[in-house]
Design an enzyme around this catalytic site. Structure first.
Site, PDB file in Angstrom:
ATOM      1  N   GLN A  34      43.598  45.846  45.495  1.00 37.51           N
ATOM      2  CA  GLN A  34      43.187  44.533  45.007  1.00 37.51           C
ATOM      3  C   GLN A  34      44.151  44.016  43.937  1.00 37.51           C
ATOM      4  O   GLN A  34      43.741  43.475  42.919  1.00 37.51           O
ATOM      5  CB  GLN A  34      41.765  44.603  44.439  1.00 37.51           C
ATOM      6  CG  GLN A  34      40.745  44.984  45.482  1.00 37.51           C
ATOM      7  CD  GLN A  34      39.347  45.118  44.903  1.00 37.51           C
ATOM      8  OE1 GLN A  34      39.062  44.685  43.800  1.00 37.51           O
ATOM      9  NE2 GLN A  34      38.470  45.725  45.672  1.00 37.51           N
ATOM     10  N   CYS A  35      45.422  44.168  44.182  1.00 33.86           N
ATOM     11  CA  CYS A  35      46.458  43.844  43.213  1.00 33.86           C
ATOM     12  C   CYS A  35      47.293  42.665  43.712  1.00 33.86           C
ATOM     13  O   CYS A  35      47.432  42.454  44.921  1.00 33.86           O
ATOM     14  CB  CYS A  35      47.356  45.077  43.025  1.00 33.86           C
ATOM     15  SG  CYS A  35      48.731  44.876  41.894  1.00 33.86           S
ATOM     16  N   ARG A  36      47.855  41.933  42.795  1.00 37.90           N
ATOM     17  CA  ARG A  36      48.762  40.833  43.148  1.00 37.90           C
ATOM     18  C   ARG A  36      49.928  41.344  44.021  1.00 37.90           C
ATOM     19  O   ARG A  36      50.479  40.619  44.832  1.00 37.90           O
ATOM     20  CB  ARG A  36      49.292  40.215  41.864  1.00 37.90           C
ATOM     21  CG  ARG A  36      50.441  39.304  42.056  1.00 37.90           C
ATOM     22  CD  ARG A  36      51.004  38.817  40.730  1.00 37.90           C
ATOM     23  NE  ARG A  36      51.675  37.579  40.978  1.00 37.90           N
ATOM     24  CZ  ARG A  36      51.395  36.430  40.422  1.00 37.90           C
ATOM     25  NH1 ARG A  36      50.462  36.359  39.516  1.00 37.90           N
ATOM     26  NH2 ARG A  36      52.056  35.352  40.736  1.00 37.90           N
TER      27      ARG A  36
END
Length: 186
Positions: A34-36
């Site tokens: 769930q990271c950029r």
């Protein structure tokens, strides 16, 4: 010391020695779903498909230390990578990469390839630095991993060649990998 002295856990909890990767060029990455920077899985998989037959192994290590961006179980992390990005390289059990509970593998990698600073001419690097300053200023100090998708390139002779920061996309350093895998001529 050697990278091959470390044991890590597979997503199912089984322990495995990194000595199983002797003679391979390794790209070790701390990851999160769930990271950029999560879309980097796509380029990591492209590199794996292209260079794995020539001796590249990519090893993914999910980490929940940065903004709690890997909140699920080990199995959920693996499933996410496979379903969303077609990842076929190994995704191991979640681990800490910084702080008092940092896995010895990442302690070693940070010693071998210290943080070189942010490239202030790169807009993504500047944004990353500001984000870290806001969300986790403790990671700005020293050689700590700054965020998810920090990558370490290790050659087939067990030398840590380079550390790539999260904003550096895998295709940005494809030539470094290709060069390590190229047959040497006399």
């Amino acid at each position: 010391m050697s990278i091959y002295q470390f044991d890590v856990k597979k997503a199912n909890g089984e322990s495995i020695s990194l000595s199983n990767y002797k003679g391979k060029t390794l790209l070790i990455v701390n990851t999160a779903s769930q990271c950029r920077f999560t879309p980097q899985f796509q380029d990591l998989q492209k590199l794996y498909e292209k260079y794995q037959p020539n001796g590249l192994e990519i090893l993914g290590f999910p980490c929940n230390q940065f903004g709690e961006q890997e909140p699920g179980s080990n199995e959920e992390a693996v499933s996410f990578c496979q379903l969303n990005y077609g990842v076929t390289f190994p995704i191991f059990a979640k681990m800490d990469v910084n702080g008092p509970h940092a896995h010895p593998l990442f302690q070693y990698l940070k010693q071998q390839a210290p943080f070189q600073g942010f490239d202030e001419t790169n807009s993504m690097a500047k944004l990353l630095k500001l984000m870290i300053l806001d969300k986790a200023p403790e990671w700005l100090a020293g050689d700590e991993i700054k965020w998810n998708f920090t990558k370490f390139l290790i050659d087939a002779n067990d030398r840590v060649i380079r550390r790539y920061e999260p904003h550096e996309t895998p295709l940005d350093f494809e030539n470094d990998i290709a060069e390590l895998l190229a047959p040497k001529t006399l």
